[in-house]
Motif scaffolding. Structure first.
Motif: not given
Length: 220
Positions: A201-207
Motif C-alpha cells: 500500500l505505501p507504494g500503491w498510494l500516490r499521495l
C-alpha cells in the motif's frame, strides 16, 4: 461580467480566473478530471449549476473545450499549470497551518485517495477497509488489476486489510506532512492484514499531487 477597467495582462488574467471555484476547477482538470461528474465529485461545495457556469466561462475564455466524453484543457489552459502549482507552493510555505474542522471531509478524502492508487503491480483483488475512528465512518477501497474504486457501503467482499486512524492524521498523510510508514510505526495509523497489502500500500498510494510541495516546505 464586471471588469477592473485597467489595461494590464495581470488584470485580464484575474478577470478570467478570479471568480470563486475557477482555479480549483482548473486544478482538478490539471490532475486528470475530465468528466462533469468527476469534477463535481471532487468539489463537493460547488453546486452543479455553478460548475456548469464556470465551465462555460472557461470555454468562452479559450481555456476549456468540450470533448466526446467531457471536458479538456486547451493549450492555454495547460499553461496555467505553473501558476496553479505555484500557488500551491506559496500556500504550503506561508498559509498551510493546522487543518480546520470544516476542511476535513472524509468522503472527499476517500474520493481523492482512490483516484491516486497505482494498480500496476496489483495482481488480484485487494479489499482495504478504512476506519475513520473519530468520525465513526467506514469505507472500503476495492483494488483490482487496472482499477481502483471506493465504496461508501459494504461491497460484500472479504476484507484483506484494515487501515484505521483519525481524520486529521489521514489528511496530514495524504497531503505529505507525515509519511504513512512513519505514522504506522508511531501508532497514529494502524495498518493490519495480508502482508502483501501491508507492504504494497505505501507504494500503491500516490499521495496528493502537491504532497512533494508540502514536504519541501516542511524541510525548508
Amino acid at each position: 461580467m464586471r471588469t477592473y477597467a485597467q489595461y494590464c495582462p495581470m488584470v485580464r488574467a484575474v478577470e478570467v480566473l478570479g471568480d470563486r471555484w475557477t482555479l480549483l476547477i482548473v486544478r482538478d482538470m490539471l490532475i486528470g478530471a475530465t468528466r462533469f461528474n468527476e469534477i463535481s465529485r471532487g468539489l463537493p461545495g460547488l453546486s452543479r449549476a455553478l460548475l456548469s457556469r464556470r465551465l462555460r466561462q472557461l470555454s468562452n475564455a479559450g481555456l476549456v473545450v468540450r470533448t466526446a466524453d467531457g471536458y479538456a484543457l486547451t493549450p492555454a489552459g495547460q499553461d496555467l499549470r505553473p501558476l496553479v502549482f505555484g500557488l500551491a507552493d506559496w500556500g504550503a510555505r506561508h498559509a498551510f497551518g493546522d487543518p480546520r474542522p470544516e476542511e476535513l471531509d472524509p468522503e472527499l478524502l476517500m474520493w481523492w485517495m482512490h483516484g491516486r492508487i497505482d494498480t500496476t503491480d496489483i495482481a488480484k483483488r485487494a479489499v482495504i477497509q478504512v476506519v475513520i475512528a473519530d468520525r465513526r465512518r467506514t469505507y472500503w477501497l476495492v483494488l483490482e488489476p487496472g482499477d481502483a474504486s471506493v465504496c461508501y457501503t459494504d461491497p460484500g467482499f472479504d476484507i484483506d486489510a484494515v487501515l484505521s486512524s483519525d481524520l486529521p492524521t489521514l489528511y496530514r498523510m495524504w497531503e505529505g506532512e507525515i509519511e504513512l510508514l512513519d505514522a504506522v510505526r508511531a501508532g497514529t495509523i494502524d495498518l493490519t492484514g495480508a502482508r502483501w497489502i501491508v507492504r504494497g500500500l505505501p507504494g500503491w498510494l500516490r499521495l496528493s499531487p502537491i504532497a512533494e510541495t508540502v514536504r519541501a516546505s516542511r524541510r525548508g
